[in-house]
Design an enzyme around this catalytic site. Sequence first.
Site, PDB file in Angstrom:
ATOM      1  N   GLY A 154       0.813  -1.214   0.000  1.00 45.79           N
ATOM      2  CA  GLY A 154       0.000   0.000   0.000  1.00 45.79           C
ATOM      3  C   GLY A 154       0.848   1.267   0.000  1.00 45.79           C
ATOM      4  N   ILE A 187      -3.676 -10.029   7.796  1.00 46.34           N
ATOM      5  CA  ILE A 187      -3.553  -9.753   9.247  1.00 46.34           C
ATOM      6  C   ILE A 187      -4.788 -10.196  10.037  1.00 46.34           C
ATOM      7  CG2 ILE A 187      -1.870  -7.877   8.964  1.00 46.34           C
ATOM      8  CD1 ILE A 187      -4.234  -5.913   9.618  1.00 46.34           C
ATOM      9  N   THR A 215      -9.002   0.258   3.562  1.00 46.10           N
ATOM     10  CA  THR A 215      -9.092   1.720   3.548  1.00 46.10           C
ATOM     11  C   THR A 215     -10.227   2.250   2.657  1.00 46.10           C
ATOM     12  OG1 THR A 215      -7.431   1.814   1.786  1.00 46.10           O
ATOM     13  CG2 THR A 215      -6.628   2.037   4.033  1.00 46.10           C
ATOM     14  N   THR A 256      -6.445   6.692  12.144  1.00 52.23           N
ATOM     15  CA  THR A 256      -6.918   7.719  11.210  1.00 52.23           C
ATOM     16  C   THR A 256      -7.474   8.950  11.908  1.00 52.23           C
ATOM     17  OG1 THR A 256      -8.605   8.122   9.516  1.00 52.23           O
ATOM     18  CG2 THR A 256      -9.115   6.440  11.108  1.00 52.23           C
ATOM     19  N   TYR A 295     -15.987   2.499   8.851  1.00 51.46           N
ATOM     20  CA  TYR A 295     -14.520   2.512   8.731  1.00 51.46           C
ATOM     21  C   TYR A 295     -13.897   3.129   9.980  1.00 51.46           C
ATOM     22  CZ  TYR A 295      -9.938   4.370   7.292  1.00 51.46           C
ATOM     23  OH  TYR A 295      -8.603   4.695   7.237  1.00 51.46           O
TER      24      TYR A 295
END
Length: 297
Positions: free
Chosen positions: A11, A38, A63, A102, A126
């Site tokens: 990424g 993961i 994401t 984030t 998210y």
Amino acid sequence: MKKILITGAGGLVGRASVEHCVANGDRVVAYDRQSLDIADARKVEEVISRESPDAVINCAAWTDVDGCESDPIKAEQVNAIGPENLARSCRNSGAGFLTISTDYVFDGAKEGFYTQRDDPRPLSVYARSKLEGERRPQLEYARTIVVRTGYIFGPGGRNFLSTLVDRVRRGEKLKAIRDCWGTPTYARGLAVRLRELVELDLPGVFHVVSSGDGASFDSFAREALKLVDCDPQLVEPVSMDSLTRPAPRPRNSKLRCLLSPALGLPPLPHWHEGLAHYLKIPQAQPVVLQTEPARRA
Ligand SMILES: NC(=O)c1ccc[n+]([C@@H]2O[C@H](COP(=O)([O-])OP(=O)(O)OC[C@H]3O[C@@H](n4cnc5c(N)ncnc54)[C@H](OP(=O)(O)O)[C@@H]3O)[C@@H](O)[C@H]2O)c1
């Protein structure tokens, strides 16, 4: 020389971190999603116990903010349980652990910059999954470092900020939100700070962004187009409410860190500087990962 295991190595931030750590003489083992999921606790334990790194930097996440809205279970598995799995295995192996969160953990109602003193109030699936991805690993492993960041741009990125110049050059007309503010962050600067934080090995929540007063998407876009001698008028400013998107976003998610200055960590370069550096990189040239080949677990 440290051995650093990087997840999500394919990424935007993963690539920048691999490049930076390799350039600084670390022994890097880079795992992308294909080589290490993961969310798979057994694989995570197997890989970390076999590699026995000094530290793990988790750059893996789901994401797709709007995608998460329609699949909360996957969001939870990747963004919350994933970091928890890594933290547990790091504890078992005695490795340091850093995971990225984030700016979207905040609701955007505040004027000015969010610091560690502000209570998170996530608006979307998210953002809730990422907040859980802070809490779970911290409960699992006291040595966890959480880095909140936002509005990231850099080579290899697929987001609006990373791709806008190429899209304008291809003749696409772009709309950019004018009433939504964050702190643009150059992936390479972020990678430098991630490595410094791993070195410091001080657990806690850090806010890491490029310097500057922040920007809206449209002011970022106009700055980028100016730097490449394109007409800034090619970007049409629009209001956030005019776009119908499944996931709500915070109107303001500018970050500032209370801890970094106290620890003597200098501010990262201004995002203007990062943008100018990024736009000088030949866009056609793929980013090469100089790393040990990721092994399948
Ligand atoms: N970009 C931003 O503006 C921004 C803002 C705030 C915070 N962040 C955070 O910064 C971190 C890095 O994000 P980024 O910008 O580098 O995003 P990115 O470019 O989407 O990179 C994330 C990587 O994680 C991989 N991945 C997805 N699911 C996985 C799984 N189950 N196991 C292992 N890897 C998995 C993805 O692989 P595939 O592509 O193959 O799915 C992708 O390569 C994330 O924690 C993100 O939440 C990013």
